[in-house]
Design an enzyme around this catalytic site. Sequence first.
Site, PDB file in Angstrom:
ATOM      1  N   ASP A  72       0.828  -1.199   0.000  1.00 27.46           N
ATOM      2  CA  ASP A  72       0.000   0.000   0.000  1.00 27.46           C
ATOM      3  C   ASP A  72       0.866   1.254   0.000  1.00 27.46           C
ATOM      4  O   ASP A  72       2.042   1.231   0.377  1.00 27.46           O
ATOM      5  CB  ASP A  72      -0.959   0.005   1.190  1.00 27.46           C
ATOM      6  N   GLU A 136       0.188  -1.334   5.659  1.00 30.26           N
ATOM      7  CA  GLU A 136       1.214  -0.788   6.558  1.00 30.26           C
ATOM      8  C   GLU A 136       1.019   0.700   6.795  1.00 30.26           C
ATOM      9  O   GLU A 136       1.355   1.214   7.870  1.00 30.26           O
ATOM     10  CB  GLU A 136       2.613  -1.053   5.977  1.00 30.26           C
TER      11      GLU A 136
END
Length: 422
Positions: A72, A136
Amino acid sequence: MKSVAEICSDLIRFDTTNPGSGERPAAEYIATLLADAGLEPVVFEAAPKRTTVVARIAGDSPDALLVHGHLDVVPADPAEWRMHPFSGEIVDGCVYGRGAVDMKGSCAMTLAAVLGMAARGERPRRDLVLAFLADEEATGDHGSRHAVTEHRELFDGVSEAISESGGFSVASGGHRVYPIAVGERGTAWMKLTAHGVAGHGSRPPVDNPVATLVHALSRVASHRWPVRLTPSVAALLKELGEVIGRPVDLDRLDEEAARLGPLGSLFKSQIRNSANPTMLDAGYKVNVVPSTAEAHVDGRYLPGLREEFLETIDELLGAKVTREFVNLEDAPDAPYPSAFFDELAGALTAEDPLARPVPYVMAGGTDAKSFARIGIKGYGFAPLMLRPDLDYFGMFHGKDERVPVEGLEFGVRVLTRLLTND
């Protein structure tokens, strides 16, 4: 086989903004690359399209090493960029796009290293577990936290891990300093609430929660946190003194950080705890005193200083403001000095004779926090040789994020040395 720059470009073209549409397309791309190389990736989701990929490669020793990265990225406004943040274009020897540094470039290096090993028939010297994770950039609930709780068996036998925010070069005279992270500050994201008495805005307030909260936030924002030198930061300062040829003045660390420029960035945020107000929400109409006011604070504390940090926060907030945690994570640290740190340093110096590896503590946090929960010691090591004019820290979450192709190729060589003990 695709080059590391091509893999990096491909990954950037998948818009995996968090929050957004999820990591599934990038995860499927990685799973296909690994499967085509003869591996058996495990793909799972904590929520729809919040996808993680894990694969294990058998090595000469069952003592496993985890190499993890996240898929991400934070949002990017195309209007602020030189070129579209999800174009993955290669211009002037750099791969451009959101995630080039944080951290699709690092994921690409890992993939290029292990795919190259597979193509050459090389066996790693120890079992490898590869994890490409979701979420994350938020709390990790859909990524690393989910992985260590619901898929714990995938990490059996892992003793150490490497991931982002370490192993990059910082130019200094005739040397290149490479900080290897041996710890990171803990995370205390807090929601603050003040309660009071609602009333008309034209009347003298009885108990205005907005004022109560603003005064508390002012105390937090203006607090001067004392310097606290943890052993790893003290070791870093000693090593930097040897690099620059004179001791770093421990009584004037803020001034020394400013004087040393890029080298000072390695410790200026790591010598004390911090707390920054970041969000404020109160009221619904200009002539109404609300009954509640809320704010959020991003708190960070050094390894071993959690209780001191929270006690100070409570003193600053006062009795009328309550706090609750949005996210609370311990400050993990890894052994230093250690044989594994020496292995990481050796892989760097073998590829760069000017390398000066040093210990380092990250100001922020990574998925290493989740893996620390199951006893895995995490090191920040995503090796990258940078041009002196590139601001590594400025690339994180910044506009025109980019990574040099030569730097990525350097990272692949270093990782290959580390994983094969070449």
